[in-house]
Write a protein that holds these residues in place. Structure first.
Motif, PDB file in Angstrom:
ATOM      1  N   VAL A 196      -8.145   4.582   8.622  1.00 13.95           N
ATOM      2  CA  VAL A 196      -9.416   4.464   9.330  1.00 13.95           C
ATOM      3  C   VAL A 196      -9.930   5.824   9.789  1.00 13.95           C
ATOM      4  O   VAL A 196     -11.122   6.117   9.706  1.00 13.95           O
ATOM      5  CB  VAL A 196      -9.252   3.516  10.541  1.00 13.95           C
ATOM      6  CG1 VAL A 196     -10.509   3.504  11.388  1.00 13.95           C
ATOM      7  CG2 VAL A 196      -8.932   2.100  10.053  1.00 13.95           C
ATOM      8  N   TYR A 250      -5.880   0.717  -1.469  1.00 15.68           N
ATOM      9  CA  TYR A 250      -5.925  -0.526  -0.702  1.00 15.68           C
ATOM     10  C   TYR A 250      -7.273  -1.229  -0.754  1.00 15.68           C
ATOM     11  O   TYR A 250      -7.379  -2.412  -0.437  1.00 15.68           O
ATOM     12  CB  TYR A 250      -5.555  -0.284   0.767  1.00 15.68           C
ATOM     13  CG  TYR A 250      -6.544   0.568   1.540  1.00 15.68           C
ATOM     14  CD1 TYR A 250      -7.724   0.022   2.042  1.00 15.68           C
ATOM     15  CD2 TYR A 250      -6.297   1.913   1.789  1.00 15.68           C
ATOM     16  CE1 TYR A 250      -8.629   0.803   2.756  1.00 15.68           C
ATOM     17  CE2 TYR A 250      -7.188   2.697   2.495  1.00 15.68           C
ATOM     18  CZ  TYR A 250      -8.359   2.137   2.974  1.00 15.68           C
ATOM     19  OH  TYR A 250      -9.254   2.897   3.676  1.00 15.68           O
ATOM     20  N   ALA A 308     -10.900  -2.431  11.893  1.00 12.68           N
ATOM     21  CA  ALA A 308      -9.615  -1.752  12.041  1.00 12.68           C
ATOM     22  C   ALA A 308      -9.698  -0.498  12.898  1.00 12.68           C
ATOM     23  O   ALA A 308      -8.677   0.032  13.329  1.00 12.68           O
ATOM     24  CB  ALA A 308      -9.062  -1.389  10.660  1.00 12.68           C
ATOM     25  N   TYR A 316       0.867  -1.178   0.000  1.00 12.17           N
ATOM     26  CA  TYR A 316       0.000   0.000   0.000  1.00 12.17           C
ATOM     27  C   TYR A 316       0.906   1.230   0.000  1.00 12.17           C
ATOM     28  O   TYR A 316       1.640   1.452   0.970  1.00 12.17           O
ATOM     29  CB  TYR A 316      -0.866   0.067   1.257  1.00 12.17           C
ATOM     30  CG  TYR A 316      -1.752  -1.115   1.562  1.00 12.17           C
ATOM     31  CD1 TYR A 316      -2.427  -1.815   0.568  1.00 12.17           C
ATOM     32  CD2 TYR A 316      -1.950  -1.520   2.885  1.00 12.17           C
ATOM     33  CE1 TYR A 316      -3.268  -2.880   0.887  1.00 12.17           C
ATOM     34  CE2 TYR A 316      -2.785  -2.571   3.213  1.00 12.17           C
ATOM     35  CZ  TYR A 316      -3.442  -3.261   2.215  1.00 12.17           C
ATOM     36  OH  TYR A 316      -4.275  -4.309   2.537  1.00 12.17           O
ATOM     37  N   SER A 318      -2.483   5.949   2.401  1.00 13.96           N
ATOM     38  CA  SER A 318      -3.655   5.628   3.207  1.00 13.96           C
ATOM     39  C   SER A 318      -4.981   6.033   2.584  1.00 13.96           C
ATOM     40  O   SER A 318      -5.988   6.081   3.286  1.00 13.96           O
ATOM     41  CB  SER A 318      -3.523   6.299   4.588  1.00 13.96           C
ATOM     42  OG  SER A 318      -3.265   7.693   4.453  1.00 13.96           O
ATOM     43  N   PRO A 364      -5.103  -5.493   7.310  1.00 15.11           N
ATOM     44  CA  PRO A 364      -4.042  -4.695   7.939  1.00 15.11           C
ATOM     45  C   PRO A 364      -2.656  -5.120   7.478  1.00 15.11           C
ATOM     46  O   PRO A 364      -2.411  -6.302   7.194  1.00 15.11           O
ATOM     47  CB  PRO A 364      -4.237  -4.981   9.433  1.00 15.11           C
ATOM     48  CG  PRO A 364      -5.678  -5.340   9.559  1.00 15.11           C
ATOM     49  CD  PRO A 364      -6.004  -6.102   8.304  1.00 15.11           C
ATOM     50  N   ASP A 422     -14.176  -4.630   7.187  1.00 13.95           N
ATOM     51  CA  ASP A 422     -12.733  -4.521   7.429  1.00 13.95           C
ATOM     52  C   ASP A 422     -12.385  -3.193   8.079  1.00 13.95           C
ATOM     53  O   ASP A 422     -11.559  -3.127   8.991  1.00 13.95           O
ATOM     54  CB  ASP A 422     -11.975  -4.642   6.107  1.00 13.95           C
ATOM     55  CG  ASP A 422     -12.003  -6.041   5.542  1.00 13.95           C
ATOM     56  OD1 ASP A 422     -12.245  -6.973   6.311  1.00 13.95           O
ATOM     57  OD2 ASP A 422     -11.781  -6.190   4.332  1.00 13.95           O
ATOM     58  N   THR A 423     -13.010  -2.120   7.616  1.00  9.57           N
ATOM     59  CA  THR A 423     -12.720  -0.798   8.170  1.00  9.57           C
ATOM     60  C   THR A 423     -13.222  -0.697   9.599  1.00  9.57           C
ATOM     61  O   THR A 423     -12.552  -0.130  10.468  1.00  9.57           O
ATOM     62  CB  THR A 423     -13.362   0.293   7.304  1.00  9.57           C
ATOM     63  OG1 THR A 423     -12.930   0.133   5.951  1.00  9.57           O
ATOM     64  CG2 THR A 423     -12.973   1.681   7.787  1.00  9.57           C
ATOM     65  N   LEU A 456      -2.479   2.499   9.087  1.00  5.66           N
ATOM     66  CA  LEU A 456      -3.781   1.999   9.521  1.00  5.66           C
ATOM     67  C   LEU A 456      -4.573   3.082  10.240  1.00  5.66           C
ATOM     68  O   LEU A 456      -5.775   3.259   9.992  1.00  5.66           O
ATOM     69  CB  LEU A 456      -3.606   0.770  10.418  1.00  5.66           C
ATOM     70  CG  LEU A 456      -4.848  -0.110  10.588  1.00  5.66           C
ATOM     71  CD1 LEU A 456      -5.338  -0.626   9.241  1.00  5.66           C
ATOM     72  CD2 LEU A 456      -4.542  -1.287  11.512  1.00  5.66           C
ATOM     73  N   ASP A 457      -3.912   3.835  11.101  1.00 10.18           N
ATOM     74  CA  ASP A 457      -4.610   4.918  11.787  1.00 10.18           C
ATOM     75  C   ASP A 457      -5.156   5.933  10.792  1.00 10.18           C
ATOM     76  O   ASP A 457      -6.297   6.393  10.895  1.00 10.18           O
ATOM     77  CB  ASP A 457      -3.674   5.622  12.774  1.00 10.18           C
ATOM     78  CG  ASP A 457      -3.380   4.776  14.004  1.00 10.18           C
ATOM     79  OD1 ASP A 457      -4.127   3.806  14.238  1.00 10.18           O
ATOM     80  OD2 ASP A 457      -2.414   5.084  14.713  1.00 10.18           O
ATOM     81  N   LEU A 473     -10.142  -4.190   3.467  1.00 10.05           N
ATOM     82  CA  LEU A 473      -8.884  -3.764   4.089  1.00 10.05           C
ATOM     83  C   LEU A 473      -8.325  -4.920   4.897  1.00 10.05           C
ATOM     84  O   LEU A 473      -8.983  -5.444   5.797  1.00 10.05           O
ATOM     85  CB  LEU A 473      -9.118  -2.558   5.007  1.00 10.05           C
ATOM     86  CG  LEU A 473      -7.941  -2.100   5.874  1.00 10.05           C
ATOM     87  CD1 LEU A 473      -6.755  -1.683   5.013  1.00 10.05           C
ATOM     88  CD2 LEU A 473      -8.356  -0.952   6.799  1.00 10.05           C
TER      89      LEU A 473
END
Length: 686
Positions: free
Chosen positions: A240, A210, A571, A202, A205, A287, A567-568, A236-237, A285
């Motif tokens: 999301v 992704y 996460a 990826y 973000s 991770p 997925d989101t 990831l932060d 998504l």
């Protein structure tokens, strides 16, 4: 790019309530786009709001034709280099069939922009430079970048890149949707050996880089260590959280920015400058398993040597560039493409730093400029040859540096952001290069953003410190101008002279003072439409034309399908969940109430103390109140069920999935103080 994340996952219900349809105002699924997906955007044009027959699009006026002709004379339209590069390495066309989801929903229509034919003259209703860019974006299919590196282009807003290694394939940026990503990989397999995917990268973000990951890999293989997923630190932060807190308003504005409500046509949507449009499939998504922590890291991925450069705060909060040494191939992610990018996204976003952006590009040249042979990005087409790559990147570096430095130079002379944007002149060496034109961003709004980044919204003039709200000011302006009729009469004179910017500005006062006056709305729509026909930026065109459409027809209450991504949701961490509850807290309802609630997530050994006091909601992780009004215990999976509207609080309590010790009514009271956000709020009317 972009990044309106899946607001739908969060705003649909809060979560603990199971609010049903009233809360189910979702935002689509396209990362930086986030726009609502409709099966027929043209239906918005036909909406009858009860005011009789509505006006449709108008032809280009003489002033618009003159403006577009002037640009044709300024830019080197005889230079076809970009078309040669965009065709280079062509292997196979995209499949012609409509891509559909499991339920038969349209995901991607490869014929949507067939009216934009390569080599055709720009219609009078489209800026010729934007038309040229849209022709380039429609050069679609599977392409070879260099030996062992392939791209699938125009099967989504972004490109999917496939690298052949010793044992298998490394997929870079698997598009927005699982459906389009799968078709892209299948197209590759039709023409190359069918090796397994062993790694995914990826680059940053935003969701178009992704969201289709489950279309190319199985999470079971990731968990088993058969597939590694690489991403920059903070990915990831950022993926999301970036648009959770303001997701609803960002997504509504994105419906303008990407033209989702407009029919594809010479009078409507012709592309977004960065790509044609976004797919409407399933966002997924998985991770990352390996995080690139710092610039200079080197990783061996399937036998190839990758060197990384982290570029946080450039085009995305979390982003990286990287170089494959054996291929002499540089991936610039989205920091160097064939457009001036956004340092501020018109859908709404945190401002990006053009100075840092320019320095990352300079660093890329320092690290790899002496040996690079091909540069490819996650949008548009590659550049081949060391000298040409260096020229392309250095010119874009200088463009972002110019935006930063010239804005500050003029600001330090006392000019305000609008004054700077109006007078700034980009050097010809940058401005006459098609790859630096404002197809997605624009010098105008990037300069304004840079001013705000350093100095904030206040321009220093105290007359602008505490201005009246738009509707209140509009009524006073109209009164001073002699009433709506007098204002419109004068505005029509300016319209005939081609002064559309002024017409849009002044008639906006009439619309906000008298929002039921259709004549005012029609005149403003006409002005916005001509500005759209002149706009070189795809998002500017889409904003102008979407505004014109809604002024003429009203806000169409179209479906906003629930595309919440499990997925989101999985996460998203619990602290962000409570932050979002605070955003939804209605202060007037909460004022005077004081609640203390403990939350316990039994499967994660996490505890939170949540306090509603003074009209706000605070939370502390790792803490519990000694004397709480109630203690709510559940698993994280149960919370996910609330967020995805798979269950309600009442049902979960009855099933024993949630236990409440203390006064359950206090939890109900908290929920009663939470707002649901209406998606189809007004933009061009009060």
């Amino acid at each position: 790019m972009k990044s309106v994340l899946l607001y739908s996952a969060l705003a649909a219900s809060l979560v603990l309530t199971g609010c049903g349809d009233d809360g189910d105002q979702t935002a689509g699924q396209s990362g930086d786009t986030g726009a609502p997906v409709t099966s027929d955007a043209a239906t918005a044009e036909k909406t009858d709001t009860g005011a009789g027959e509505k006006e449709g699009p108008k032809p280009a006026e003489a002033a618009t034709k003159d403006s577009n002709q002037a640009l044709k004379e300024y830019l080197p339209f005889s230079d076809n280099t970009s078309f040669e590069l965009a065709h280079k390495g062509f292997i196979a066309p995209l499949p012609k069939e409509m891509i559909k989801g499991e339920e038969g929903n349209p995901v991607w229509d490869p014929a949507k922009y067939d009216f934009i034919e390569e080599g055709s003259e720009a219609p009078e209703t489209v800026n010729p430079s934007l038309w040229r860019q849209s022709q380039l974006l429609n050069i679609s299919g599977l392409f070879e970048v260099t030996d062992g590196i392939y791209q699938v282009r125009n099967l989504d807003l972004s490109n999917m890149t496939i690298v052949e290694g010793e044992k298998g394939l490394t997929i870079m940026d698997p598009l927005v949707s699982a459906e389009t990503a799968k078709v892209a990989l299948d197209l590759y397999y039709e023409h190359r050996p069918k090796k397994p995917v062993v790694a995914v990268i990826y680059t940053h973000s935003h969701v178009d880089h992704y969201g289709g990951v489950r279309g190319v890999v199985d999470e079971a293989d990731v968990n088993a260590g058969k597939v590694d997923i690489y991403a920059p630190v903070g990915f990831l932060d950022a993926a999301v959280a970036e648009n959770v807190m303001a997701g609803n308003v960002m997504s509504r504005r994105a419906s303008y920015m990407y033209g989702n409500l407009l029919p594809p046509s010479p009078q409507g949507q012709v592309g977004a400058g960065l790509g044609t449009t976004t797919s409407a499939g399933t966002v997924t998504l998985i991770p990352p398993t390996k995080i690139i922590e710092k610039t200079g890291e080197v990783h061996k991925i399937d036998g190839l040597t990758y060197e990384f450069l982290n570029a946080p705060g450039s085009e995305a909060p979390s982003e990286m560039l990287y170089y494959i040494k054996e291929k002499k191939a540089l991936n610039t992610a989205e920091d160097s493409t064939h457009t001036l990018h956004n340092t501020y996204s018109l859908r709404g976003a945190k401002i990006r730093d053009p100075l840092a952006w320019s320095k990352y590009l300079n660093q890329a040249l320092d690290m790899w400029g002496d040996e690079v042979e091909v540069m490819y990005a996650m949008h548009h087409w590659p550049v081949w040859g060391k000298d040409k790559v260096n020229t392309h990147i250095s010119t874009q570096r200088d463009m972002y540096r110019f935006i930063n430095d010239e804005t500050l130079r003029l600001a330090n002379q006392g000019y305000t952001m609008v004054e700077i944007a109006e007078q700034i002149k980009v050097p010809d060496a940058i401005a006459r290069n098609f790859s630096n034109r404002g197809y997605y961003g624009s010098i105008n709004h990037n300069v304004k953003a840079t001013y705000v980044m350093y100095l904030g919204w206040f321009i220093g003039n105290p007359a602008t410190l505490n201005e009246l709200p738009p509707a209140d000011a509009a009524k006073r302006y109209v009164d001073m101008m002699g009433g709506v009729d007098a204002l419109l009469d004068k505005a029509r004179e300016y319209y005939e002279k081609g002064e559309y910017r002024w017409v849009a500005e002044v008639v906006n006062h009439a619309v906000f003072a008298d929002p039921d006056n259709q004549a005012a709305k029609n005149l403003q729509a006409d002005a916005l439409e001509q500005m759209g026909y002149q706009a070189e930026s795809g998002p500017w065109r889409n904003f102008y034309l979407s505004g014109a459409q809604e002024l003429r027809n009203g806000v169409a209450q179209l479906p906003t399908p629930n595309t919440a991504s499990p997925d989101t949701v999985r996460a998203m961490d619990e602290s962000l969940f409570f932050d979002f509850l605070g955003v939804r807290l209605n202060t007037e309802k909460a004022e005077g109430k004081h609640l203390k609630l403990n939350f316990v997530f039994t499967d994660k050994d996490k505890q939170f103390a949540v306090e509603m006091v003074n009209g706000v909601l605070n939370h502390s992780e790792g803490r519990q109140f000694d004397e709480a009004d109630a203690t709510i215990s559940m698993t994280r999976d149960t919370l996910n069920g609330f967020m995805l509207q798979e269950t309600t609080l009442e049902q979960a309590v009855e099933d024993g999935e949630v236990t409440v010790e203390g006064d359950q009514a206090t939890l109900t009271e908290l929920v009663s103080c939470l707002d649901d956000f209406e998606f189809w709020f007004n933009i061009v009317t009060p």
